[in-house]
Each structure stands twice: as structure tokens, then as C-alpha cells.
Design a protein around this motif. Structure first.
Motif, PDB file in Angstrom:
ATOM      1  N   VAL A  21       0.847  -1.193   0.000  1.00  0.00           N
ATOM      2  CA  VAL A  21       0.000   0.000   0.000  1.00  0.00           C
ATOM      3  C   VAL A  21       0.880   1.239   0.000  1.00  0.00           C
ATOM      4  CG1 VAL A  21      -2.013  -1.028   1.134  1.00  0.00           C
ATOM      5  CG2 VAL A  21      -0.201  -0.006   2.531  1.00  0.00           C
ATOM      6  N   GLU A  22       0.316   2.319  -0.522  1.00  0.00           N
ATOM      7  CA  GLU A  22       0.961   3.629  -0.398  1.00  0.00           C
ATOM      8  C   GLU A  22       0.237   4.369   0.715  1.00  0.00           C
ATOM      9  OE1 GLU A  22       2.098   7.630  -2.927  1.00  0.00           O
ATOM     10  OE2 GLU A  22       1.477   5.828  -4.007  1.00  0.00           O
ATOM     11  N   THR A  23       0.999   4.939   1.612  1.00  0.00           N
ATOM     12  CA  THR A  23       0.407   5.665   2.731  1.00  0.00           C
ATOM     13  C   THR A  23       0.714   7.143   2.611  1.00  0.00           C
ATOM     14  OG1 THR A  23       2.346   5.332   4.148  1.00  0.00           O
ATOM     15  CG2 THR A  23       0.582   3.674   4.268  1.00  0.00           C
ATOM     16  N   THR A  24      -0.159   7.927   3.212  1.00  0.00           N
ATOM     17  CA  THR A  24       0.048   9.370   3.233  1.00  0.00           C
ATOM     18  C   THR A  24      -0.604   9.940   4.475  1.00  0.00           C
ATOM     19  OG1 THR A  24      -0.078  11.372   1.877  1.00  0.00           O
ATOM     20  CG2 THR A  24      -2.020   9.971   1.902  1.00  0.00           C
ATOM     21  N   VAL A  25      -0.121  11.084   4.891  1.00  0.00           N
ATOM     22  CA  VAL A  25      -0.689  11.772   6.048  1.00  0.00           C
ATOM     23  C   VAL A  25      -0.668  13.269   5.782  1.00  0.00           C
ATOM     24  CG1 VAL A  25       1.514  11.834   7.316  1.00  0.00           C
ATOM     25  CG2 VAL A  25      -0.635  11.926   8.567  1.00  0.00           C
ATOM     26  N   TYR A  26      -1.771  13.926   6.119  1.00  0.00           N
ATOM     27  CA  TYR A  26      -1.891  15.384   6.010  1.00  0.00           C
ATOM     28  C   TYR A  26      -2.395  15.906   7.346  1.00  0.00           C
ATOM     29  CZ  TYR A  26      -1.367  15.087   0.962  1.00  0.00           C
ATOM     30  OH  TYR A  26      -0.877  14.865  -0.291  1.00  0.00           O
ATOM     31  N   VAL A  27      -1.750  16.947   7.846  1.00  0.00           N
ATOM     32  CA  VAL A  27      -2.114  17.537   9.128  1.00  0.00           C
ATOM     33  C   VAL A  27      -2.475  18.998   8.909  1.00  0.00           C
ATOM     34  CG1 VAL A  27      -1.275  18.089  11.450  1.00  0.00           C
ATOM     35  CG2 VAL A  27      -0.626  15.927  10.370  1.00  0.00           C
ATOM     36  N   ALA A  28      -3.544  19.452   9.554  1.00  0.00           N
ATOM     37  CA  ALA A  28      -3.960  20.847   9.461  1.00  0.00           C
ATOM     38  C   ALA A  28      -2.801  21.744   9.886  1.00  0.00           C
ATOM     39  CB  ALA A  28      -5.182  21.098  10.338  1.00  0.00           C
ATOM     40  N   PRO A  29      -2.604  22.865   9.194  1.00  0.00           N
ATOM     41  CA  PRO A  29      -1.466  23.734   9.515  1.00  0.00           C
ATOM     42  C   PRO A  29      -1.388  24.122  10.988  1.00  0.00           C
ATOM     43  CG  PRO A  29      -2.498  24.459   7.487  1.00  0.00           C
ATOM     44  CD  PRO A  29      -3.372  23.371   8.051  1.00  0.00           C
TER      45      PRO A  29
END
Length: 172
Positions: free
Chosen positions: A91-99
Motif C-alpha cells: 500500500v501507499e500511505t500518506t498523512v496530512y495535518v492541518a497547519p
């Protein structure tokens, strides 16, 4: 940080999160090279993406919220790595966090919850592509057991320049 971190809960993403998730992602589309998308999305355009991450199976969407509200602090996903059948255990994983939540441990919590949810799946490896430079993301991935396996040089063009992408892998 530790007191703020304990007040964050992580749960599977649901359709009611679509507007907030779209807004968060669009921030990164407009303002950064972290994603190579170049045009912002409407929630309706992102609906298929959200629905491709059910609450079970290898492709998940986890969201972080404060314990006392449903405001999205960030999200992490696992998605197909490549389309061909032999890649199904990757799998490809990613993470995004609010500024306003960066540096509070939200990314770590999201990835820990994602990997815990994936523990029972028939998966072998997780991969993550990180546009360079991004020291914070490199540290996050190293802390969670990823190792750098290579860099694609000048692979994406955004904001009138070319960007490298470092690739990381982790056993599952």
C-alpha cells in the motif's frame, strides 16, 4: 505537546467529513509542493476518493479530531500502491495535518492508528513518497519504521519548478 496529544482522537473517516477533508487537502494543493495536484477539488470531486477508503480492508482513511469536537486535525490513508495484481500486498500511505496542528503529534497518532488497523490485513509493505525538501515528514516516517529506499529526481513540476520525491518503505 503531550497534554494536547492526549486530547486527540483518531477514528475512521466518514462521508460527513468530506467537506473538511477537501478543505484540508486543498490547502496543500494551493500552498505547498507536498502534493502534486495543482488544481483544488470540490467535495463532490473528492467523494470517490473518500468512498474508496472503507472502514475495513487494506485501503483505509483515518481522521484525527479534538476529543471535544469533530474539527479535522488531519488524516492518513492507505491506498493501492500500483494497479497490477502482484502489488496487492503493498500500500501507499500518506498523512496530512492541518497547519495549526503541525508539531503536536497528530501525524504520529494517525499513522499509528492506520498501521494498527492494517495489522490484520494481508499486507506486506507500506510505501510513502515525500516531496523534497520536507524534513518533518522524513523524521515522521523514520520514527514510524520507514526507511529511505531512493529518490526520484525532478519528477514533478509545480509552482514553475521541478521537485524531487524521496521514497520510503516499511514492513507491515
Amino acid at each position: 505537546m503531550s497534554s494536547e496529544r492526549t486530547e486527540v482522537q483518531v477514528r475512521p473517516g466518514v462521508e460527513a467529513d468530506l467537506d473538511a477533508l477537501t478543505n484540508l487537502y486543498n490547502h496543500y494543493v494551493r500552498e505547498t509542493s507536498i502534493t502534486f495536484d495543482t488544481v483544488v477539488f470540490t467535495p463532490e470531486e473528492r467523494r470517490a476518493w473518500l468512498l474508496s477508503h472503507p472502514e475495513d480492508g487494506p485501503y483505509r482513511l483515518m481522521v484525527a479530531t479534538p476529543a471535544d469536537s469533530q474539527r479535522i486535525l488531519g488524516y492518513a490513508t492507505s491506498s493501492p500502491y500500483r494497479a497490477k495484481p502482484a502489488y496487492r500486498t503493498s500500500v501507499e500511505t500518506t498523512v496530512y495535518v492541518a497547519p495549526d496542528a503541525v508539531g503536536r503529534g497528530v501525524g504520529t497518532l494517525l499513522y499509528e492508528a492506520l498501521f494498527a488497523a492494517l495489522a490484520g490485513e494481508d499486507l506486506h509493505r507500506a510505501y510513502a513518497g515525500v516531496a523534497q525538501p520536507n524534513e518533518a515528514s522524513a523524521r515522521l516516517h523514520a520514527r514510524l519504521g520507514f526507511r529511505h529506499v531512493g529518490t526520484h529526481r525532478e519528477v514533478g513540476r509545480k509552482f514553475g519548478r521541478y521537485w524531487d520525491v524521496a521514497w520510503y518503505e516499511r514492513p507491515l
